[in-house]
Design a protein around this motif. Structure first.
Motif, PDB file in Angstrom:
ATOM      1  N   ASN A  14      30.592  36.001  47.489  1.00  0.00           N
ATOM      2  CA  ASN A  14      31.834  36.543  46.960  1.00  0.00           C
ATOM      3  C   ASN A  14      31.965  36.195  45.486  1.00  0.00           C
ATOM      4  N   PHE A  17      34.891  45.863  43.259  1.00  0.00           N
ATOM      5  CA  PHE A  17      36.302  46.057  42.947  1.00  0.00           C
ATOM      6  C   PHE A  17      36.515  46.333  41.455  1.00  0.00           C
ATOM      7  N   ASP A  57      34.659  36.570  42.899  1.00  0.00           N
ATOM      8  CA  ASP A  57      36.083  36.855  42.991  1.00  0.00           C
ATOM      9  C   ASP A  57      36.483  38.084  42.180  1.00  0.00           C
ATOM     10  N   LYS A  58      37.171  39.011  42.867  1.00  0.00           N
ATOM     11  CA  LYS A  58      37.745  40.225  42.276  1.00  0.00           C
ATOM     12  C   LYS A  58      36.703  41.163  41.693  1.00  0.00           C
ATOM     13  N   ALA A  73      44.942  41.881  50.235  1.00  0.00           N
ATOM     14  CA  ALA A  73      44.168  41.412  51.388  1.00  0.00           C
ATOM     15  C   ALA A  73      45.021  41.391  52.643  1.00  0.00           C
ATOM     16  N   LYS A 100      39.622  48.091  38.210  1.00  0.00           N
ATOM     17  CA  LYS A 100      40.579  47.311  38.971  1.00  0.00           C
ATOM     18  C   LYS A 100      41.095  48.018  40.211  1.00  0.00           C
ATOM     19  N   ASP A 152      40.826  39.682  56.056  1.00  0.00           N
ATOM     20  CA  ASP A 152      40.200  39.227  54.807  1.00  0.00           C
ATOM     21  C   ASP A 152      40.454  37.734  54.588  1.00  0.00           C
ATOM     22  N   GLU A 167      37.864  50.653  44.752  1.00  0.00           N
ATOM     23  CA  GLU A 167      37.155  49.809  45.711  1.00  0.00           C
ATOM     24  C   GLU A 167      36.048  50.642  46.363  1.00  0.00           C
ATOM     25  N   THR A 219      42.043  35.544  47.660  1.00  0.00           N
ATOM     26  CA  THR A 219      41.595  36.830  48.172  1.00  0.00           C
ATOM     27  C   THR A 219      42.005  37.897  47.174  1.00  0.00           C
ATOM     28  N   LYS A 220      41.581  39.136  47.432  1.00  0.00           N
ATOM     29  CA  LYS A 220      42.032  40.231  46.586  1.00  0.00           C
ATOM     30  C   LYS A 220      43.526  40.466  46.823  1.00  0.00           C
TER      31      LYS A 220
END
Length: 913
Positions: free
Chosen positions: A763, A805, A765-766, A141, A808, A145, A811, A137-138
């Motif tokens: 999703n 995201f 990731d990131k 999270a 960095k 999440d 969001e 997850t981020k």
């Protein structure tokens, strides 16, 4: 710049992914001692450089497993885990291969093995346990999440959680509730880094789990276990936001863990229709079931404060308690247009507009005691108290028109009503187990008391036109009081016929409810210039008595794959009414009915289950339906009970199935419910054709049936170091036959509805999350009365949720909804786009954040809707929250882990099955 970064990231990821190699690993898992096939052993492969999970699966009933995945690594570690056995691991080359039969040795120290296990999933009897660190997850999270990443788990926009189609109705932290009954307070505030395991099981009461009983399997419980090093210290959040149009919100939550002791505080308030603890980003809130896409009625300003305390004393006595104070003010303006169809082919119309202001203050407190005298004797005590003060100011104007659109009556009402309600509920449960074969005795006693005092002023004018014109003017004051005393008890003895497999339960339940209700209404007296003229017509003074006796026998069988039960009960119920103002309406009715049913559940494997249940029940009419009292409080709708009503008789058949294929990442669940009812109690209304005044009573009818069915199929595709795509298709449908009356004429209606839905959850990731979803609903109504026209309705709904995201610390989230209902009447909005967006930037080393939220960017929020029943169609609209922007600041704090001591409460026996 942002688009360039996204493009570079996408190209880099695509290049990496193109260099990956597909592989398949298969084999069989057995125990070393007796060579038994091990079902539900966890098999996973992890990277050598960082131990991150590449892929995993669960062995089937024959001990077989197959892992199909891809990776850029040349070697991986294969790991096998199973409760009660030592883990097995070895380094393997990345290629298609069958590793043959792998043997696991029995473990001597089970707890140590479990703690050291890196398996992403562990199955313990009827509990599935997920290792949190195995799911990406981020960085910041929360639990919600994380839950969205777990196979078979779904979380909707309101925070409602389902597991294979079964709703989660209880969320625990180390086996205990966390701030009352709102699960979103837990899932949206606990962060992933403090959680070690997530356990999912069938919901049971403490007494059921202690006695070793099966649950009904209709709901799920999630238990979050805190890492042992995180069970001493404190954590929490504070936030505040201010917006346009004087919108605001604030919230704060803090919890301290100290060995076996836990204490928490929370506070929140807003004027943006959030009943709980929401702030800033709609995805980063304290909870409270916010409406992501508007709706509801009115604008609500609310404040909430609470405290929660839990402690364990000498591992025998456990205490938990909480207190909540809530106040709110809601304002609403509504409009309704209704067309009612009559059996002679004509119809009449009713249009109304109303304004209301409601102010409420409530106090809620609860305490729970759990006492384990020894391993065979347990006492559970629970007390809940609620006090609610409410003031409602209401104004309405309405008119009724006949088939020719000629005005037949109109009315105007103004009222102010105050109420003071107190509720005190108590329950004590004694559970005693005997021997090792499953015998137990359980006794439960309940004592519930409530009283409600009311004061209201009503001023109304009703005009009736036509051939017999009339005018009804009321200027009245009423004070009322209702007292309810409810005493109940239940005794159960379980006799083992076959040790821990076949049982006979002998039970007896008793209930006695006594209700006193008195309402004194006074007309305004011009002579005294006060409300002194007592109105017998509108006053009441009743005493109700409801006694129930229910002896029953239940035979239950269970083993590793099957569970079955059959029950028969005799229900004796006495309803008695005493009317001190009108003795001629006094009533005593006795009902003696037989009830029975059976149920079967089959577990083909740890991930595949089927269930079938049949029940026959009698539903006794309520006293208000039986009592021959003529209620004229509404001069346009007069209601009289029918003392000759009989209980309705209902046969119900329920089927369910669920399965999750761990190897293919596919899952489905389905259900079907069929119900037949005779002697169903329905309203029977006669409408005066000249005045349109309604006279309503009740009648029994035969021939009602209902069929509901639905299901879901989902599949997930994962890419190492890239992301995943989850696809889900759902469909729900129902077919009902209703028997009703229209202006005294009995008729039947058949309604068919089907609602398919397809959704995707992508999703990266990131980098990116996208969740589009489309649903359509078809509704068809048919009637066996010529004067009623068959009707068809269609509505469409599209939702899109996105999150990016990059860079960095930034969001960006969007919630977009489009609804189209072509059947809405002219003058009401048929379609609307609804768009919420939030920008969030992390500061203070990710401990703080600044958020900018814009609610309803397109300013199209609407609450127009159409409701269609057998004999009317109604279009309505009401006040909704309109466009605003809000700037918020959030700061979180966390000292958990600094002490590193284990939470002693976790050492107590927790009974969840």
């Amino acid at each position: 710049m942002k688009k360039i970064l996204l493009l570079i990231a996408f190209l880099a990821t695509s290049l990496t992914y193109s260099q990956k190699k597909d592989f398949t690993i298969s084999g069989i898992i057995k125990s070393a001692e007796d060579k038994e096939m091990l079902e539900s052993a966890t098999v996973h492969v992890e990277r050598l450089k960082d131990s991150s999970i590449v892929s995993y699966t669960i062995t089937d009933a024959k001990g077989d497993f197959k892992i199909v995945s891809n990776t850029g690594d040349s070697k991986l570690k294969l790991v096998v885990s199973f409760i009660g056995f030592e883990s097995y691991s070895k380094i393997i080359d990345v290629k298609n291969q069958n590793v043959g039969t792998l043997y696991l040795k029995s473990a001597n120290t089970l707890d140590a093995i479990v703690i050291r296990s890196s398996a992403p999933i562990t199955i313990k009897k009827d509990t599935v346990e997920f290792n949190v660190k195995s799911f990406k997850t981020k960085a910041d999270a929360n639990v919600e999440d994380l839950l969205k990443k777990l196979p078979g788990v779904e979380v909707d926009a309101e925070g409602t959680i389902t597991v294979n189609g079964k709703e989660v109705n209880k969320i625990l932290v180390n086996g205990k509730p966390f701030f009352g009954n709102d699960p979103t307070i837990t899932t949206r505030n606990l962060t992933k880094e403090i959680i070690e395991k997530i356990q999912i099981s069938d919901t049971k009461t403490n007494a059921q789990a202690f006695a070793g009983e099966d649950s009904d399997g209709e709901n799920k419980t999630i238990n979050l276990t805190i890492k042992k090093e995180n069970n001493k210290g404190y954590f929490g959040k504070v936030a505040a936001g201010i917006g346009t149009d004087d919108r605001y919100e604030y919230a704060g939550l803090g919890t301290r863990f100290e060995q076996s002791e836990r204490i928490g505080l929370l506070a929140g308030g807003n004027n943006i229709n959030s009943p709980g603890f929401s702030f800033g980003n709609q995805r980063l809130r304290f909870g409270g079931n916010n409406r992501s896409f508007g709706g509801g009625q009115g604008i609500i300003t609310s404040n909430n404060y609470g405290v929660n305390y839990i402690n364990v004393f000498k591992k025998i006595f456990e205490f938990s308690g909480d207190y909540f104070y809530k106040n709110s003010e809601s304002k609403n303006t509504s409009s309704n247009n209704r067309e009612t169809f009559l059996s002679n082919g004509e119809s009449f119309f009713r249009n109304s507009n109303s304004n209301s202001v409601n102010e409420s203050d409530s106090h809620d407190a609860s305490i729970d005691f759990e006492i384990e005298i020894d391993s065979t004797f347990r006492i559970d005590i629970e007390s809940d108290f609620n006090k609610n003060l409410n003031t409602n100011t209401f104004n309405s104007i309405s008119e009724s028109l006949n088939n020719d659109r000629t005005l037949t009556n109109d009315s105007e009402t103004n009222s102010v009503a105050d109420s003071d309600r107190n509720q005190f509920d108590n329950e004590i449960n004694f559970s005693k187990r005997f021997g090792s074969k499953g015998a137990f005795i359980r006794a439960e006693v309940t004592a519930n008391f409530s009283d409600n005092k009311t004061d209201d002023f009503v001023k109304s004018e009703t005009n009736i036109y036509g051939s017999n014109p009339d005018q009804i003017i009321r200027n009245q004051y009423s004070d009322g009081k209702t007292e309810v005393k409810e005493i109940g008890s239940e005794f159960t003895y379980r006799l083992p016929i076959m040790a821990n497999k076949l049982f006979l339960d002998v039970a007896y339940a008793y209930g006695n409810t006594k209700t006193k209700t008195k309402r004194s209404t006074f007309d305004f007296d011009q002579a005294t210039n006060d409300f002194t003229s007592f109105s017998t017509l509108l006053s009441t003074d009743f005493e109700y008595l409801d006694k129930t006796k229910r002896p029953s026998l239940e035979l239950e069988f269970r083993n590793d794959k099957w569970s079955a039960s059959a029950e028969i009960a005799q229900v004796n119920r006495t309803l008695e009414n005493v009317d001190f103002l009108r003795p001629e309406t006094n009533l005593v009715r006795d009902f003696n009915n037989l009830e029975y049913g059976f149920g079967v559940r089959f577990r083909e494997s740890r991930s595949s289950r089927y269930r079938l249940r049949y029940r026959f029940r009698n539903n006794t009419p309520s006293l208000s339906q039986l009592q021959p009292f003529r209620d004229e409080s509404n001069p346009l709708n007069i209601v009289t009970g029918n003392p000759s009503l009989t209980p309705s008789k209902t046969h119900s058949l329920n089927f369910g199935a669920s399965n999750f294929n761990w190897q293919k990442r596919t899952g489905f669940w389905s259900f079907a419910n069929l119900t037949f009812t005779n002697d169903r109690v329905v309203a029977k209304t006669i409408i005066d054709p000249n005045s349109l005044i309604r006279e309503t009573t009740y009648a029994n009818v035969d021939g009602f049936y209902s069929f509901r069915a639905g299901g879901s199929y989902s599949t997930t595709k994962k890419w190492e170091d890239f992301g995943s795509l989850r696809t889900e298709f759902r469909v729900f449908g129902n077919y009902n036959k209703n028997i009703n009356f229209n202006n005294g004429i009995q008729y039947s209606s058949k309604t068919a509805t089907i609602s398919p839905r397809i959704g995707f959850d992508f999703n990266w990731d990131k980098v990116l999350q996208i969740r589009p979803e489309y649903s359509i609903s078809f509704n068809n109504n048919k009637y066996d009365i010529e004067s009623f026209e068959d009707r068809n309705f269609v509505s469409h709904d599209v939702t899109i949720q996105t999150a990016t995201f990059l860079p960095k610390k930034l969001e960006w989230r969007n919630d977009i909804n489009y609804n189209y209902n072509p059947n809405i009447a002219d003058g009401f909005q048929k379609s609307a786009w609804f768009w919420n967006t939030t920008l969030r930037y992390s500061i203070l080393k990710d401990q703080g954040a600044i958020s900018l939220k814009v609610y309803d960017i397109l300013d199209q929020n609407t609450n127009a809707r159409r409701v269609a029943t057998e004999d009317y169609i109604q279009d309505s609209s009401s006040t909704v929250l309109n466009q605003y922007a809000m700037l918020s600041f959030t700061w979180k704090f966390n000292s958990l882990g600094s002490a590193g001591k284990k939470f002693e409460g976790g050492n107590r026996r927790r009974y969840r099955g």
